[in-house]
Enzyme design. Structure first.
Site, PDB file in Angstrom:
ATOM      1  N   GLU A 188      -4.134   0.376 -15.610  1.00  0.00           N
ATOM      2  CA  GLU A 188      -2.886  -0.396 -15.500  1.00  0.00           C
ATOM      3  C   GLU A 188      -2.900  -1.631 -16.398  1.00  0.00           C
ATOM      4  O   GLU A 188      -2.854  -2.770 -15.932  1.00  0.00           O
ATOM      5  CB  GLU A 188      -2.655  -0.798 -14.046  1.00  0.00           C
ATOM      6  CG  GLU A 188      -2.558   0.411 -13.128  1.00  0.00           C
ATOM      7  CD  GLU A 188      -2.329   0.055 -11.667  1.00  0.00           C
ATOM      8  OE1 GLU A 188      -2.706  -1.048 -11.267  1.00  0.00           O
ATOM      9  OE2 GLU A 188      -1.786   0.890 -10.927  1.00  0.00           O
ATOM     10  N   GLU A 381      -2.912   8.036 -10.130  1.00  0.00           N
ATOM     11  CA  GLU A 381      -2.913   7.341  -8.835  1.00  0.00           C
ATOM     12  C   GLU A 381      -1.580   7.573  -8.152  1.00  0.00           C
ATOM     13  O   GLU A 381      -0.527   7.482  -8.784  1.00  0.00           O
ATOM     14  CB  GLU A 381      -3.090   5.825  -8.984  1.00  0.00           C
ATOM     15  CG  GLU A 381      -4.473   5.380  -9.313  1.00  0.00           C
ATOM     16  CD  GLU A 381      -4.623   3.865  -9.286  1.00  0.00           C
ATOM     17  OE1 GLU A 381      -3.938   3.209  -8.480  1.00  0.00           O
ATOM     18  OE2 GLU A 381      -5.423   3.361 -10.079  1.00  0.00           O
TER      19      GLU A 381
HETATM   20  C1  BG6 Z   1      -3.375   0.440  -8.100  1.00  0.00           C
HETATM   21  C2  BG6 Z   1      -4.759  -0.007  -8.490  1.00  0.00           C
HETATM   22  O1  BG6 Z   1      -2.412  -0.271  -8.745  1.00  0.00           O
HETATM   23  O2  BG6 Z   1      -3.043   0.313  -6.761  1.00  0.00           O
HETATM   24  C3  BG6 Z   1      -5.808   0.268  -7.439  1.00  0.00           C
HETATM   25  O3  BG6 Z   1      -5.140   0.586  -9.710  1.00  0.00           O
HETATM   26  C4  BG6 Z   1      -5.271  -0.133  -6.076  1.00  0.00           C
HETATM   27  O4  BG6 Z   1      -6.992  -0.400  -7.777  1.00  0.00           O
HETATM   28  C5  BG6 Z   1      -4.017   0.677  -5.798  1.00  0.00           C
HETATM   29  O5  BG6 Z   1      -6.186  -0.006  -5.043  1.00  0.00           O
HETATM   30  C6  BG6 Z   1      -3.432   0.444  -4.436  1.00  0.00           C
HETATM   31  O6  BG6 Z   1      -3.244  -0.923  -4.221  1.00  0.00           O
HETATM   32  P1  BG6 Z   1      -3.791  -1.633  -2.925  1.00  0.00           P
HETATM   33  O7  BG6 Z   1      -3.557  -3.069  -3.163  1.00  0.00           O
HETATM   34  O8  BG6 Z   1      -2.975  -1.094  -1.816  1.00  0.00           O
HETATM   35  O9  BG6 Z   1      -5.230  -1.284  -2.816  1.00  0.00           O
END
Ligand code: BG6
Length: 482
Positions: A188, A381
């Protein structure tokens, strides 16, 4: 709906959120090791969670505590990876996206040769993955860098970090190239603007020309570094592919008022501009003009534009969790998303953390990204952060998570049918890990439950949620049985 043969189903993790072992085997301190869990701060208040100061960093470095620095213990993946890989293999994972902690290989970032114990750990990890038929996809920088580089030169704002990162990446290619076809330089990359410290080691007190200008300078150095290591990968690991990664923050106009549409267009173009640089090899003119209007100029060295142009990425990846709307009305109701604030969409439900679930937005994003870049796409993701309840018999009935995935997979299948060339899909946090934004454990994404609370208490035992069996069936039938 048919997923192509060889579709790469799997999951995605980041070293700093799962490994733990923060000072073991010669590992140095990373920017994540000084990020505190703040239970008394509203979990939706990102600014308060990610705020850093020089004093705060120095006192965290002197503090051996692990309770309020949960990324220091993670879920102990460093010691338990074999058990975790067994569970991923049981689900039928074809691929697991992981990152390499820069500080395990180069504890301060400035060493001339890598730490042998750090190098050995990833050999063990990738060998164990291959033994289970799981292909690694490696992210070289996932929200992590040696904290010393942040303190010494304001992180990526310093040009010399490019050379240090290139050295780290060359070590990774030489050591681990044999295990891995797919690589990503920066997780990201756009998030530098939203949380400058975790992404680029930027400390507000060190920003002479303001934090935003520092962010754009750091980003430029990351773009150049990304291009340089793309060239290195192609030379050192023939056949391997380098990808860029974007937080896909799809924005719709809140109303059909032209002013809302224009504001929306600006947000979307800004979001896509990061990938534009890495795919087209040059900055979009509209972005440069926007920076000019803001009085921000990026210091570039002769040759930078050629480096960017000559070394573009081979495929495009993104994370997708939610969508937002945009409005020029300052009173329009707002809701948090993935490290952003957007206007609430009355047609979408939100998670406890305010993120708006929008499966159709995934199809929309896939079409938009493929049409714009015409490169293979990888969704690296996606997932739902939720609290889970463990029943008396140990079972975990996470039907909300299954529903989230099912609806996203349906839309992903439709996008493939629309003609999008999609290489694979990795769900975020297939095993519960420490959350990135809130440093908490109770925001869980996994198919596998980890018995640990926000304060690091628990047995760390792993158990299968209902979604575990569901995802296993999805993979076994290549997306036919949703
Ligand atoms: C993504 C990141 O944007 O979101 C991850 O690359 C992150 O590292 C994921 O864990 C989810 O976000 P969060 O804050 O709910 O863990």
């Amino acid at each position: 709906m048919h997923f192509p043969n060889g579709f790469l189903w799997g999951g995605a993790l980041a070293a700093n959120q799962c490994e733990g072992a923060w000072r073991e085997d010669g590992k140095g301190l990373s920017v994540q090791d000084v990020q505190a869990f703040k239970p008394h701060v509203d979990q939706k208040d990102l600014k308060a969670h990610t705020a850093v100061s020089m004093d705060g960093i120095l006192s965290a470095m002197a503090d051996p505590d692990v309770t309020f620095y949960p990324k220091r213990h993670g879920i102990d993946f460093y010691h338990r990876y074999e058990e975790d890989l067994d569970l991923f293999a049981e689900m039928g994972f074809k691929l697991l996206r992981v990152s390499i902690a820069w500080t395990r290989l180069y504890p301060t970032g400035r060493e001339l040769t890598p730490n042998p114990k750090g190098v050995a750990f990833y050999h063990r990890l990738f060998t164990a993955m291959r033994e289970r038929g799981i292909e690694p996809l490696i992210t070289l920088a996932h929200y992590e860098m040696p904290v010393t580089l942040a303190l010494e030169g304001n992180g990526w704002v310093s040009r010399d970090v490019i050379g240090l990162f290139v050295r780290f990446c060359r070590t990774c290619f030489a050591e681990y190239g044999k295990y891995c076809r797919y690589w990503i330089t920066f997780n990201e990359i756009d998030s530098c603007i939203r949380h400058p410290f975790t992404t680029a080691g930027i400390i507000p007190e060190l920003c002479e020309n303001g934090e935003l200008a520092a962010c754009y300078q750091a980003l430029h150095h990351q773009f150049v570094a990304s291009a340089l290591v793309t060239k290195d990968l192609h030379e050192m690991v023939p056949g391997a592919m380098m990808g860029c990664m974007l937080t896909k923050l799809t924005v719709y106009p809140y109303t059909c008022a032209p002013a809302d549409a224009l504001a929306t267009q600006k947000r979307n173009l800004e979001n896509l501009s990061y990938t534009d640089v890495q795919v087209f090899g040059e900055y979009p003119r509209l972005i440069l003009r926007d920076l000019e209007k803001k009085g921000i100029s990026i210091a570039m060295e002769p040759g930078d534009t050629d480096i960017l142009k000559a070394n573009t990425v081979d495929y495009v990846t993104f994370s997708y969790y939610m969508s937002m709307t945009e409005s020029v009305d300052p009173n329009a109701p707002r809701t948090p998303g993935n490290t952003v604030l957007g206007v609430k969409n009355p047609y979408l439900p939100s998670s406890e953390w305010g993120w708006q679930t929008d499966p159709i937005g995934l199809r929309y994003s896939l079409i938009e990204m493929y049409d714009r870049y015409k490169k293979p796409i990888f969704v690296v993701e996606n997932g739902l952060g939720a609290r889970d309840t463990v029943e008396a018999d140990g079972s975990i009935h996470d039907s909300y998570r299954i529903d989230y995935f099912r609806r996203h997979f349906q839309e992903m299948g439709k996008a493939i049918d629309d003609g999008v060339e999609l290489l694979g899909y990795t769900s975020w946090g297939p095993i519960d890990i420490i959350s990135a934004s809130g440093n908490q454990m109770s925001k869980r994404y996994g198919f596998i439950y980890v018995d640990q609370d926000d304060y690091g208490k628990g047995t760390l035992n792993r158990s299968r949620k209902d979604s575990f069996y569901w995802y296993k069936e999805v993979i076994a039938t290549n997306g036919e049985n949703l």
